[in-house]
Write an enzyme that holds these catalytic residues in place. Structure first.
Site, PDB file in Angstrom:
ATOM      1  N   GLY A   1       0.798  -1.215   0.000  1.00  0.00           N
ATOM      2  CA  GLY A   1       0.000   0.000   0.000  1.00  0.00           C
ATOM      3  C   GLY A   1       0.829   1.263   0.000  1.00  0.00           C
TER       4      GLY A   1
ATOM      5  N   SER B   1       2.118   5.912   4.883  1.00  0.00           N
ATOM      6  CA  SER B   1       1.138   6.523   5.776  1.00  0.00           C
ATOM      7  C   SER B   1       1.834   7.163   6.963  1.00  0.00           C
ATOM      8  CB  SER B   1       0.145   5.456   6.259  1.00  0.00           C
ATOM      9  OG  SER B   1      -0.658   5.949   7.292  1.00  0.00           O
TER      10      SER B   1
ATOM     11  N   GLY C   1       1.514   4.767  10.201  1.00  0.00           N
ATOM     12  CA  GLY C   1       2.324   3.570  10.395  1.00  0.00           C
ATOM     13  C   GLY C   1       2.567   2.837   9.093  1.00  0.00           C
ATOM     14  N   ASP C   2       3.137   1.654   9.204  1.00  0.00           N
ATOM     15  CA  ASP C   2       3.464   0.846   8.035  1.00  0.00           C
ATOM     16  C   ASP C   2       2.429  -0.260   7.862  1.00  0.00           C
ATOM     17  OD1 ASP C   2       5.858   2.322   7.694  1.00  0.00           O
ATOM     18  OD2 ASP C   2       6.815   1.103   9.247  1.00  0.00           O
ATOM     19  N   VAL C   3       2.192  -0.610   6.605  1.00  0.00           N
ATOM     20  CA  VAL C   3       1.231  -1.664   6.283  1.00  0.00           C
ATOM     21  C   VAL C   3       1.956  -2.762   5.513  1.00  0.00           C
ATOM     22  CG1 VAL C   3      -0.959  -2.228   5.155  1.00  0.00           C
ATOM     23  CG2 VAL C   3      -0.635   0.029   6.180  1.00  0.00           C
TER      24      VAL C   3
ATOM     25  N   ASP D   1     -13.585   8.407   9.517  1.00  0.00           N
ATOM     26  CA  ASP D   1     -12.391   8.573   8.676  1.00  0.00           C
ATOM     27  C   ASP D   1     -12.665   7.987   7.295  1.00  0.00           C
ATOM     28  OD1 ASP D   1      -9.809   9.449   8.187  1.00  0.00           O
ATOM     29  OD2 ASP D   1      -8.859   7.620   8.927  1.00  0.00           O
TER      30      ASP D   1
END
Length: 537
Positions: free
Chosen positions: A125, A128, A131-133, A249
């Site tokens: 993805g 962000s 955080g990390d995905v 959101d």
């Protein structure tokens, strides 16, 4: 000077209150997570040894049951197995464990390595701030793992997990437009001074493109966008009705568009909604969301109310803000269509969205917007028919039954809890429910009881149903005061249709009488507005 000091004191008091509210939320969340862990472990405990052996030998294949289960049942089974894997792995744990993983004396030499069940992690993805995905494989199935960056986002991760296991997963059983939360685990990472435990959230992998990507690349017509928006309204209405859920959101990166080839059905208010579209939206990322599991207790964000995000349900927030996000990235055709959709709110200024929401806009429920779209846009790819289902998950297999099917004990039967209360327990409705859940009614055991037994059960039900018939004839002025009793009667109506017992004359007469009553007509017209008032409290 005194006025400035008073203002400063008030600001500090507000900050302190928000901090205390946040701490209270976290304590409540941890307690609920612990409850969930206890429930999962009690179901898993008989199969721990089998789980260890099967994972060590590489023989645990979730695909074994995939064709025998609905998609929702399969996801629930995955979440239980995921918790079991954490329990038998030394290098990881979960939040609020119920036991020190597994009894170390019993399984001293039998703990497994995490790479036996969680493999092939890779970045996934867009970048962000939160955080990390990552994408990985849990026992051969794709999953998404989210790693938060800062303390604030760590709090979001806990709330995301709480919303997932206590709210979203239940909604996912009723509606495919929510992403299933599989689990949460700690991963030990070295730092300069000491090892730190990071909390990672693990969710269902949704294969598709973000709505933002599709809008920017002009891959949607306005009709297709309208179908997507109407489906989101259906999902939000189900969430608000069941848990006072508000996403808070819902921008275009948090909606994944999945191409579909088969129709699906949802059940809202008095409607069965048959959806016949090319694309289905799935909402993701519930860290900012608010939800309410219990009366007078709402969990959400306390630090960003200035942005219109509250720790409780604001019914009109998600649909309105979602349309604003979509308008910002859409082509001219869709932007024009969105401006036309805004007519639902009347003649208002859409520049300052926070102040607009505090007026009439924020008071509009998803159901009211959906009914407006039905009347205004006849080209919608949905059929609305009278409701025939109380709740989809009513007939799903329980986790205990699925675990028994997976681990060597296919004949285990699971008794189900009462549908409404003990008054139904000895009746034919409850009997049909249990037979259907345990797949007994459709085989050779169909005539397992004597005719006198059936008559006795039906007689028991009729005494219970008669209470609601007398309620129908009460004064009209009392209906709004007894809306909970009325909702129970409506649920019974949907349940009897779901169990297909219309062919039994006593039930058919009750159904016909109830559906023809002035009270049911009043319910269909007034319940959406009663819901709106309750959600705004």
């Amino acid at each position: 000077m005194a006025e400035c000091l008073s203002k400063k004191i008030k600001q500090e008091e507000t900050k302190l209150k928000k901090k205390n509210d946040t701490v209270s939320d976290i304590i409540y969340i941890i307690d609920k997570i612990r409850e969930d862990n206890i429930m999962k472990y009690s179901c898993l405990e008989p199969y721990i040894s089998s789980l260890i052996i099967n994972i060590e030998r590489g023989q645990l294949k979730l695909t074994k049951l995939e064709k025998q289960l609905t998609r929702e049942e399969y996801l629930q089974l995955m979440s239980y197995i995921f918790y079991g894997c954490i329990c038998i792995t030394k290098e990881t744990s979960t939040v609020a464990p119920t036991v020190e993983n597994v009894d170390e004396k019993m399984h001293k030499r039998n703990f497994v390595k995490m790479n036996k069940w969680l493999t092939n992690l890779e970045s996934f993805g867009n970048l962000s701030k939160q955080g990390d995905v990552y994408k990985g494989y849990f026992l051969g199935k794709e999953v998404v793992l989210k790693k938060p960056k800062k303390n604030f986002f760590l709090e979001n991760t806990l709330k995301d997990y709480f919303n997932g296991i206590k709210c979203i997963n239940s909604l996912r059983m009723e509606c495919p437009m929510f992403a299933y939360t599989l689990g949460i685990l700690t991963i030990e990472t070295p730092s300069e001074r000491k090892k730190l435990d990071e909390i990672w959230l693990v969710t269902e992998f949704i294969k598709g493109k973000t709505l933002k990507e599709m809008l920017k690349c002009n891959e949607l017509s306005f009709k297709e966008f309208l179908d997507i928006f109407a489906q989101i309204l259906v999902a939000l209405e189900i969430g608000q009705n069941k848990y006072k859920f508000c996403h808070y959101d819902l921008h275009t990166d948090n909606v994944i568009i999945v191409p579909i080839t088969n129709n699906y059905t949802c059940h809202v208010h008095v409607y069965d909604i048959n959806v016949k579209t090319k694309f289905m939206p799935v909402m993701i990322d519930y860290g900012m969301s608010s939800s309410s599991l219990e009366k007078d207790i709402s969990i959400g964000q306390h630090k960003i109310e200035d942005n219109g995000i509250f720790p409780y349900l604001f019914p009109g927030y998600d649909p309105y803000v979602f349309l604003l996000f979509c308008r910002d990235v859409s082509n001219v055709s869709i932007k024009s269509g969105i401006n036309h959709l805004f007519k639902f709110y009347g003649d208002i200024d859409h520049i300052d969205y926070v102040s607009t929401l505090k007026n009439n806009t924020g008071r509009q429920t998803p159901l009211l917007f959906l009914e407006y779209i039905i009347k205004t846009y006849p080209q919608l790819s949905m059929d609305f028919t009278p409701r025939t289902i109380m709740t989809k998950s009513l007939l799903f297999k329980t986790p205990s039954m699925m675990m028994a099917d997976l681990f060597l004990n296919p004949n285990e039967k699971e008794s189900i809890s009462s549908c409404f209360n003990n008054e139904l327990n000895n009746g034919f409705i409850y009997f049909m429910l249990e037979c259907t859940r345990n797949k007994l009614w459709f085989g050779k055991d169909k005539n397992m009881l004597t005719m006198s037994s059936y008559k006795k059960m039906i007689s028991h039900d009729l005494k219970f149903l008669q209470k609601f018939i007398s309620f129908v004839h009460e004064e009209k002025n009392n209906w709004s005061e007894r809306i909970d009793d009325l909702q129970c009667a409506v649920n019974l109506l949907f349940l009897m249709k779901q169990l297909k017992i219309y062919d039994f004359k006593p039930y058919r007469e009750w159904i016909d009488k109830f559906e023809a009553s002035e009270m049911y007509s009043w319910y269909k017209s007034n319940k959406p507005y009663i819901d709106r008032c309750q959600r705004l409290k």
